[in-house]
Design a protein around this motif. Sequence first.
Motif, short mmCIF file in Angstrom:
data_model
loop_
_atom_site.label_atom_id
_atom_site.label_comp_id
_atom_site.label_asym_id
_atom_site.label_seq_id
_atom_site.Cartn_x
_atom_site.Cartn_y
_atom_site.Cartn_z
N MET A 146 0.84 -1.18 0.00
CA MET A 146 0.00 0.00 0.00
C MET A 146 0.89 1.24 0.00
SD MET A 146 -3.14 0.82 2.58
CE MET A 146 -2.10 0.34 3.95
N ARG A 147 0.54 2.20 -0.84
CA ARG A 147 1.32 3.43 -0.91
C ARG A 147 0.93 4.36 0.23
NH1 ARG A 147 -0.20 2.40 -6.28
NH2 ARG A 147 1.53 1.96 -7.70
N VAL A 148 1.52 4.14 1.39
CA VAL A 148 1.18 4.94 2.56
C VAL A 148 1.67 6.38 2.42
CG1 VAL A 148 1.12 2.97 4.10
CG2 VAL A 148 3.26 4.18 3.76
N GLN A 153 0.17 13.68 1.84
CA GLN A 153 -0.40 14.80 1.10
C GLN A 153 -1.38 15.55 2.01
OE1 GLN A 153 -2.17 13.26 -2.48
NE2 GLN A 153 -0.30 12.19 -3.12
N PRO A 154 -1.32 16.88 2.05
CA PRO A 154 -2.12 17.64 3.02
C PRO A 154 -3.61 17.34 2.96
CG PRO A 154 -0.47 19.06 2.01
CD PRO A 154 -0.42 17.76 1.26
N LEU A 155 -4.19 17.32 1.76
CA LEU A 155 -5.63 17.08 1.64
C LEU A 155 -5.98 15.66 2.07
CD1 LEU A 155 -8.40 18.05 0.89
CD2 LEU A 155 -7.91 17.53 -1.51
N MET A 156 -5.16 14.70 1.67
CA MET A 156 -5.40 13.32 2.05
C MET A 156 -5.27 13.15 3.56
SD MET A 156 -6.15 10.38 0.72
CE MET A 156 -6.09 8.62 1.05
N MET A 264 -19.03 11.94 7.33
CA MET A 264 -18.25 10.76 6.93
C MET A 264 -18.06 10.67 5.42
SD MET A 264 -16.57 8.16 7.91
CE MET A 264 -17.07 8.15 9.62
N MET A 265 -19.15 10.69 4.68
CA MET A 265 -19.05 10.47 3.24
C MET A 265 -18.33 11.62 2.52
SD MET A 265 -19.72 7.82 1.49
CE MET A 265 -21.00 6.98 2.39
N PRO A 266 -18.59 12.88 2.85
CA PRO A 266 -17.81 13.96 2.21
C PRO A 266 -16.32 13.87 2.50
CG PRO A 266 -19.82 14.86 3.13
CD PRO A 266 -19.74 13.45 3.60
N ALA A 267 -15.95 13.46 3.73
CA ALA A 267 -14.53 13.34 4.05
C ALA A 267 -13.88 12.24 3.21
CB ALA A 267 -14.35 13.04 5.54
N MET A 268 -14.55 11.11 3.07
CA MET A 268 -14.00 10.03 2.25
C MET A 268 -13.97 10.43 0.78
SD MET A 268 -15.64 6.64 4.08
CE MET A 268 -14.49 5.53 3.28
N THR A 269 -14.98 11.17 0.34
CA THR A 269 -14.99 11.64 -1.05
C THR A 269 -13.81 12.56 -1.32
OG1 THR A 269 -17.41 11.49 -1.11
CG2 THR A 269 -16.35 12.85 -2.79
N ALA A 270 -13.52 13.46 -0.36
CA ALA A 270 -12.38 14.36 -0.52
C ALA A 270 -11.08 13.58 -0.60
CB ALA A 270 -12.34 15.35 0.64
N SER A 274 -8.69 13.42 -4.15
CA SER A 274 -7.39 14.09 -4.09
C SER A 274 -6.27 13.28 -4.72
CB SER A 274 -7.04 14.39 -2.62
OG SER A 274 -6.81 13.19 -1.90
N VAL A 275 -6.54 12.04 -5.16
CA VAL A 275 -5.48 11.20 -5.70
C VAL A 275 -5.76 10.86 -7.16
CG1 VAL A 275 -5.03 10.20 -3.43
CG2 VAL A 275 -6.62 9.05 -4.98
N ARG A 276 -4.74 10.37 -7.84
CA ARG A 276 -4.89 9.93 -9.22
C ARG A 276 -5.66 8.63 -9.27
NH1 ARG A 276 1.05 9.09 -10.96
NH2 ARG A 276 0.92 7.98 -8.96
N ALA A 277 -6.20 8.32 -10.44
CA ALA A 277 -6.96 7.09 -10.58
C ALA A 277 -6.12 5.86 -10.25
CB ALA A 277 -7.53 6.98 -12.01
N VAL A 278 -4.83 5.89 -10.59
CA VAL A 278 -3.97 4.74 -10.34
C VAL A 278 -3.74 4.54 -8.84
CG1 VAL A 278 -1.81 6.04 -10.44
CG2 VAL A 278 -1.83 3.63 -11.10
N ASP A 279 -3.93 5.59 -8.05
CA ASP A 279 -3.72 5.50 -6.60
C ASP A 279 -5.03 5.31 -5.84
OD1 ASP A 279 -0.95 5.86 -6.77
OD2 ASP A 279 -1.18 8.04 -6.85
N LEU A 280 -6.14 5.17 -6.54
CA LEU A 280 -7.43 5.09 -5.87
C LEU A 280 -7.53 3.86 -4.98
CD1 LEU A 280 -10.15 6.44 -5.51
CD2 LEU A 280 -10.99 5.18 -7.50
N GLY A 281 -6.97 2.75 -5.42
CA GLY A 281 -7.01 1.54 -4.60
C GLY A 281 -6.29 1.73 -3.27
N ASP A 282 -5.13 2.38 -3.30
CA ASP A 282 -4.40 2.63 -2.06
C ASP A 282 -5.15 3.63 -1.18
OD1 ASP A 282 -1.82 1.12 -2.58
OD2 ASP A 282 -1.89 2.40 -4.34
N ALA A 283 -5.75 4.65 -1.77
CA ALA A 283 -6.52 5.62 -0.98
C ALA A 283 -7.72 4.95 -0.32
CB ALA A 283 -6.98 6.77 -1.88
N THR A 284 -8.38 4.06 -1.04
CA THR A 284 -9.51 3.33 -0.47
C THR A 284 -9.07 2.45 0.69
OG1 THR A 284 -10.58 3.32 -2.64
CG2 THR A 284 -11.39 1.76 -1.01
#
Length: 298
Positions: A146-148, A153-156, A264-270, A274-284
């Motif tokens: 996982m790309r910790v 990143q500030p927003l993340m 909860m949901m807006p925070a997770m949406t943000a 904030s990440v690229r599509a390729v990093d979406l799995g790690d963000a999730t």
Amino acid sequence: MTAGILVAAGQIVIGLAVGPARLGRMMATLGLVVGLAPIVGPSVGGVLLARFSWPALFWVNLPIGVLALLLGVRFVPRGERLRPPPMDWLGLVLVSVCLPLLVYALTALGGADRHAALPYLVLTAVGLGGLVLFVLRSLRAPNPVMRVRLATQPLMAASLLSVLLAGAGMLAAVLLLPLWFQIEFARGPAATGVLLAPLGIGTLLIMLVAGRLTDRYGGGSVALSGSVVVLLTTAPLPWLGPHAPMAVIQALLFLRGTGLGLTMMPAMTAAYASVRAVDLGDATALANIVMRIAGAVG
């Protein structure tokens, strides 16, 4: 383990399918379904416990699971099959062992008395130490589990902190509010489930507009507003006893549900936006790990 895979994979599929521009509205639609859980779950669970024995709570999931499997096979996009990079087995072992250990230790520590807390404190330290080693390895490994580093990143980072705090408050209330009604107000399981319904109804209704608000004003602003609502509606509850008007309690629970829906949901949406599509799995994965820890902390 299977449920964890389904939650993370489902969010990845949604994020990739709709893109960042419509992510808020799509996550709100998902939240509508999630918002039904506090309405249907306690009510149905209370009826099942009142009429049947506790194994009925597990058997009722079988037909639901079969239906979900059939719908998934029919409608979930297959996606592209890519060749995965080499697996970081040491990192996988560290996070797979130490994260559940930490969650278990924190959960058990909340119910242990002072004399029995030492073993759980040791397990908490071991779990935290293992996760620190996992983070250090993930920062250096060429193909980490996982790309910790995304969390720097500030927003993340702000989004994950919001998820942690909101999740702790929400999941703690899932345990405390039913006990509060049963002990303080002497209500049975079925009545408790009905009395908790306004909490879910508030979350459900606010989800109708939370997605558009998130897309328009950003997840951070919406989540901050929701946090203020949750704080203002939770603070009076400890002072309300059996003689308090039930209409007031129900109104507070309804407003608290709207606050949770705006948090909860807006925070997770943000976090996801904030990440690229390729990093979406790690963000999730990061967001869901934070949620599990939040539940144990709460």
